[in-house]
Scaffold this active site. Sequence first.
Site, PDB file in Angstrom:
ATOM      1  N   THR A 153       0.813  -1.222   0.000  1.00  0.00           N
ATOM      2  CA  THR A 153       0.000   0.000   0.000  1.00  0.00           C
ATOM      3  C   THR A 153       0.846   1.272   0.000  1.00  0.00           C
ATOM      4  O   THR A 153       0.330   2.354  -0.247  1.00  0.00           O
ATOM      5  CB  THR A 153      -0.916   0.017   1.239  1.00  0.00           C
ATOM      6  OG1 THR A 153      -0.101  -0.279   2.382  1.00  0.00           O
ATOM      7  CG2 THR A 153      -2.031  -0.986   1.121  1.00  0.00           C
ATOM      8  N   GLY A 154       2.143   1.168   0.286  1.00  0.00           N
ATOM      9  CA  GLY A 154       2.995   2.358   0.427  1.00  0.00           C
ATOM     10  C   GLY A 154       3.463   2.899  -0.918  1.00  0.00           C
ATOM     11  O   GLY A 154       3.107   2.375  -1.986  1.00  0.00           O
ATOM     12  N   VAL A 186       6.484   2.898  -2.340  1.00  0.00           N
ATOM     13  CA  VAL A 186       7.305   1.965  -3.113  1.00  0.00           C
ATOM     14  C   VAL A 186       6.464   0.757  -3.543  1.00  0.00           C
ATOM     15  O   VAL A 186       6.565   0.276  -4.675  1.00  0.00           O
ATOM     16  CB  VAL A 186       8.555   1.545  -2.291  1.00  0.00           C
ATOM     17  CG1 VAL A 186       9.336   0.449  -2.988  1.00  0.00           C
ATOM     18  CG2 VAL A 186       9.447   2.760  -2.047  1.00  0.00           C
ATOM     19  N   CYS A 203      18.010   5.350  -2.105  1.00  0.00           N
ATOM     20  CA  CYS A 203      17.687   5.968  -3.401  1.00  0.00           C
ATOM     21  C   CYS A 203      18.701   7.016  -3.873  1.00  0.00           C
ATOM     22  O   CYS A 203      18.686   7.373  -5.055  1.00  0.00           O
ATOM     23  CB  CYS A 203      16.294   6.579  -3.331  1.00  0.00           C
ATOM     24  SG  CYS A 203      15.994   7.466  -1.801  1.00  0.00           S
ATOM     25  N   GLU A 208      19.907   9.791   6.516  1.00  0.00           N
ATOM     26  CA  GLU A 208      20.256   9.674   5.096  1.00  0.00           C
ATOM     27  C   GLU A 208      21.778   9.741   4.869  1.00  0.00           C
ATOM     28  O   GLU A 208      22.343   8.945   4.126  1.00  0.00           O
ATOM     29  CB  GLU A 208      19.550  10.814   4.361  1.00  0.00           C
ATOM     30  CG  GLU A 208      19.294  10.567   2.921  1.00  0.00           C
ATOM     31  CD  GLU A 208      18.213   9.551   2.646  1.00  0.00           C
ATOM     32  OE1 GLU A 208      17.615   8.982   3.576  1.00  0.00           O
ATOM     33  OE2 GLU A 208      17.980   9.296   1.453  1.00  0.00           O
ATOM     34  N   LYS A 216      23.724   6.566   5.543  1.00  0.00           N
ATOM     35  CA  LYS A 216      23.574   5.511   4.532  1.00  0.00           C
ATOM     36  C   LYS A 216      24.422   5.835   3.300  1.00  0.00           C
ATOM     37  O   LYS A 216      25.053   4.958   2.710  1.00  0.00           O
ATOM     38  CB  LYS A 216      22.099   5.365   4.127  1.00  0.00           C
ATOM     39  CG  LYS A 216      21.262   4.648   5.181  1.00  0.00           C
ATOM     40  CD  LYS A 216      19.830   4.477   4.729  1.00  0.00           C
ATOM     41  CE  LYS A 216      18.945   5.527   5.324  1.00  0.00           C
ATOM     42  NZ  LYS A 216      17.547   5.468   4.970  1.00  0.00           N
ATOM     43  N   ARG A 268      15.845  18.117   1.610  1.00  0.00           N
ATOM     44  CA  ARG A 268      14.559  17.792   0.959  1.00  0.00           C
ATOM     45  C   ARG A 268      14.099  19.032   0.203  1.00  0.00           C
ATOM     46  O   ARG A 268      14.056  20.136   0.762  1.00  0.00           O
ATOM     47  CB  ARG A 268      13.532  17.425   2.036  1.00  0.00           C
ATOM     48  CG  ARG A 268      12.219  16.929   1.486  1.00  0.00           C
ATOM     49  CD  ARG A 268      12.283  15.514   0.960  1.00  0.00           C
ATOM     50  NE  ARG A 268      12.470  14.516   2.008  1.00  0.00           N
ATOM     51  CZ  ARG A 268      12.871  13.269   1.777  1.00  0.00           C
ATOM     52  NH1 ARG A 268      13.115  12.848   0.554  1.00  0.00           N
ATOM     53  NH2 ARG A 268      13.035  12.426   2.782  1.00  0.00           N
ATOM     54  N   HIS A 283      15.784  12.530  -7.475  1.00  0.00           N
ATOM     55  CA  HIS A 283      16.813  13.103  -6.610  1.00  0.00           C
ATOM     56  C   HIS A 283      17.968  13.604  -7.493  1.00  0.00           C
ATOM     57  O   HIS A 283      18.490  12.856  -8.333  1.00  0.00           O
ATOM     58  CB  HIS A 283      17.378  12.045  -5.661  1.00  0.00           C
ATOM     59  CG  HIS A 283      16.411  11.544  -4.625  1.00  0.00           C
ATOM     60  ND1 HIS A 283      15.173  12.093  -4.393  1.00  0.00           N
ATOM     61  CD2 HIS A 283      16.542  10.522  -3.726  1.00  0.00           C
ATOM     62  CE1 HIS A 283      14.581  11.442  -3.401  1.00  0.00           C
ATOM     63  NE2 HIS A 283      15.376  10.474  -2.995  1.00  0.00           N
ATOM     64  N   ASN A 286      13.717   8.438  -7.840  1.00  0.00           N
ATOM     65  CA  ASN A 286      13.942   7.776  -6.541  1.00  0.00           C
ATOM     66  C   ASN A 286      13.050   6.579  -6.279  1.00  0.00           C
ATOM     67  O   ASN A 286      13.480   5.638  -5.604  1.00  0.00           O
ATOM     68  CB  ASN A 286      13.815   8.788  -5.395  1.00  0.00           C
ATOM     69  CG  ASN A 286      12.546   9.588  -5.458  1.00  0.00           C
ATOM     70  OD1 ASN A 286      12.354  10.366  -6.398  1.00  0.00           O
ATOM     71  ND2 ASN A 286      11.668   9.414  -4.491  1.00  0.00           N
TER      72      ASN A 286
HETATM   73  P1  NAP Z   1       5.432   4.096   3.030  1.00  0.00           P
HETATM   74  O1  NAP Z   1       4.776   4.815   1.914  1.00  0.00           O
HETATM   75  O2  NAP Z   1       5.345   4.667   4.401  1.00  0.00           O
HETATM   76  O3  NAP Z   1       4.876   2.563   3.054  1.00  0.00           O
HETATM   77  C1  NAP Z   1       5.170   1.669   4.101  1.00  0.00           C
HETATM   78  C2  NAP Z   1       4.491   0.318   3.862  1.00  0.00           C
HETATM   79  O4  NAP Z   1       4.815  -0.540   4.971  1.00  0.00           O
HETATM   80  C3  NAP Z   1       2.956   0.387   3.777  1.00  0.00           C
HETATM   81  O5  NAP Z   1       2.488  -0.542   2.835  1.00  0.00           O
HETATM   82  C4  NAP Z   1       2.515  -0.059   5.187  1.00  0.00           C
HETATM   83  O6  NAP Z   1       1.223  -0.667   5.209  1.00  0.00           O
HETATM   84  C5  NAP Z   1       3.582  -1.108   5.479  1.00  0.00           C
HETATM   85  N1  NAP Z   1       3.656  -1.354   6.909  1.00  0.00           N
HETATM   86  C6  NAP Z   1       3.769  -0.449   7.925  1.00  0.00           C
HETATM   87  N2  NAP Z   1       3.751  -1.081   9.125  1.00  0.00           N
HETATM   88  C7  NAP Z   1       3.613  -2.407   8.852  1.00  0.00           C
HETATM   89  C8  NAP Z   1       3.510  -3.580   9.677  1.00  0.00           C
HETATM   90  N3  NAP Z   1       3.547  -3.513  11.010  1.00  0.00           N
HETATM   91  N4  NAP Z   1       3.387  -4.777   9.058  1.00  0.00           N
HETATM   92  C9  NAP Z   1       3.342  -4.861   7.720  1.00  0.00           C
HETATM   93  N5  NAP Z   1       3.408  -3.775   6.876  1.00  0.00           N
HETATM   94  C10 NAP Z   1       3.551  -2.576   7.456  1.00  0.00           C
HETATM   95  O7  NAP Z   1       7.012   3.919   2.766  1.00  0.00           O
HETATM   96  P2  NAP Z   1       7.817   3.875   1.352  1.00  0.00           P
HETATM   97  O8  NAP Z   1       8.323   5.223   0.985  1.00  0.00           O
HETATM   98  O9  NAP Z   1       7.003   3.105   0.374  1.00  0.00           O
HETATM   99  O10 NAP Z   1       9.119   3.048   1.768  1.00  0.00           O
HETATM  100  C11 NAP Z   1       9.079   1.643   1.965  1.00  0.00           C
HETATM  101  C12 NAP Z   1      10.487   1.127   2.201  1.00  0.00           C
HETATM  102  O11 NAP Z   1      11.298   1.391   1.051  1.00  0.00           O
HETATM  103  C13 NAP Z   1      11.181   1.791   3.385  1.00  0.00           C
HETATM  104  O12 NAP Z   1      11.962   0.826   4.023  1.00  0.00           O
HETATM  105  C14 NAP Z   1      12.027   2.880   2.720  1.00  0.00           C
HETATM  106  O13 NAP Z   1      13.129   3.237   3.500  1.00  0.00           O
HETATM  107  C15 NAP Z   1      12.429   2.193   1.414  1.00  0.00           C
HETATM  108  N6  NAP Z   1      12.737   3.104   0.299  1.00  0.00           N
HETATM  109  C16 NAP Z   1      11.898   4.122  -0.064  1.00  0.00           C
HETATM  110  C17 NAP Z   1      12.241   4.946  -1.147  1.00  0.00           C
HETATM  111  C18 NAP Z   1      11.378   6.088  -1.620  1.00  0.00           C
HETATM  112  O14 NAP Z   1      11.831   6.835  -2.530  1.00  0.00           O
HETATM  113  N7  NAP Z   1      10.165   6.285  -1.103  1.00  0.00           N
HETATM  114  C19 NAP Z   1      13.423   4.697  -1.867  1.00  0.00           C
HETATM  115  C20 NAP Z   1      14.249   3.632  -1.479  1.00  0.00           C
HETATM  116  C21 NAP Z   1      13.885   2.847  -0.404  1.00  0.00           C
HETATM  117  P3  NAP Z   1      -0.111   0.133   5.685  1.00  0.00           P
HETATM  118  O15 NAP Z   1      -0.531   1.008   4.537  1.00  0.00           O
HETATM  119  O16 NAP Z   1      -1.064  -0.970   5.973  1.00  0.00           O
HETATM  120  O17 NAP Z   1       0.271   0.930   6.896  1.00  0.00           O
END
Ligand code: NAP
Length: 352
Positions: free
Chosen positions: A12-13, A15, A149, A202, A205, A235, A242, A328
Amino acid sequence: MAEYRVGVLGATGAVGQKFIHLLRNHPWFKVTALGASERSAGKTYRDAANWVESTEMPEDIAKLTVTTCDPARMDVDFVFSGMDSAVATDIERSFAEAGIPVISNARNYRQHETVPLMVAEVNPDHAELIKSQSFDPNGRGFIVTNPNCVCIPLVLALKPIVDAYGVDEVILTSMQAVSGAGYPGVPSLDILGNILPYISGEEEKIGLEPLKLLGKLENGKVKFAEIPIQATSVRVPVIDGHLLSVTARLSKKPGDIEEVKNVVRNWKNPIADLNLPTGPDKPVRLYDDFRYPQPRHQSLAENGMQVGMGRLRASNIMDIAFTALGHNTIRGAAGCSILNAELLHAKGYFHS
Ligand code: NAP
């Protein structure tokens, strides 16, 4: 044609949605299971996800019921993970232990000794680390990660230069899009007409992950590259893409800047011959026009998988300076994972 049943953890997030978008017509990987938190479990994907992609939510995915991230509930060949890192450690391990490979975006296992931290065109040989993993005694389940990213455009842009000259030190500023903070991310009142001068976690990493990526595999272990990297991450009010401003000191001095440009232009992608479906024809494009690359205009080059490099010039203080741009959530996250999975399939690591 191989066809794998694929699950998405964190579906749902930001990514997770990008995975679903990018996999909608994939020739090998079909999304058949979706995992998220208790908040979303039991709902259809249509009801659980606040869809932010610009294409329609695929109809077959919209109808699927989201489950918790439990290997017993997801009957799949492998999973992509876009999990919140606060919960990824135990969940990703449970899938690997259950014999289900995990191709992850989360940071939790990136520095694990036996887990490859991989950008397919930069260090494809690191996939071999999988053989020393012991998550699953039957050898089917494993974990492979991709980096942060910012590190992805950084190492793709640096790789030709590292190969030709060696790099001794790097100073960079990363101007990072708001989608990098996930959904709903940064409050609009904080970011509109503004720049936030600090992104927690950030810079650490960026200082560490490139050293594993650019490291050499020796006796079954990664010997990290020794390149001090000082990063400043901010940001900026950009949706996707990025942009990095990088200055580097080289180990061997180049003849002149034209020579360095030719090194970048002529770099040979080591996995080009595999013709992987998500692989860009040119992973790094050097722009001669100093106005480019720009996040709004070049982030989606080659479906978001190409890194743009620009303003390559001699530095007054070190040896060279340049900009690098990466989408990203595509090149910097879901697209990088998908390409890693395609490489693992091509190298025979998956058992369907
Ligand atoms: P996000 O939009 O906050 O999405 C987080 C996801 O994790 C949602 O599907 C959420 O589900 C799920 N989640 C949260 N708590 C959970 C639990 N207890 N059990 C199972 N699922 C759970 O975050 P995002 O930006 O997509 O990032 C996701 C990951 O990718 C992170 O580790 C981030 O560091 C990494 N990342 C992100 C980017 C970027 O550009 N955004 C780039 C590289 C890496 P619900 O909707 O049900 O809460």
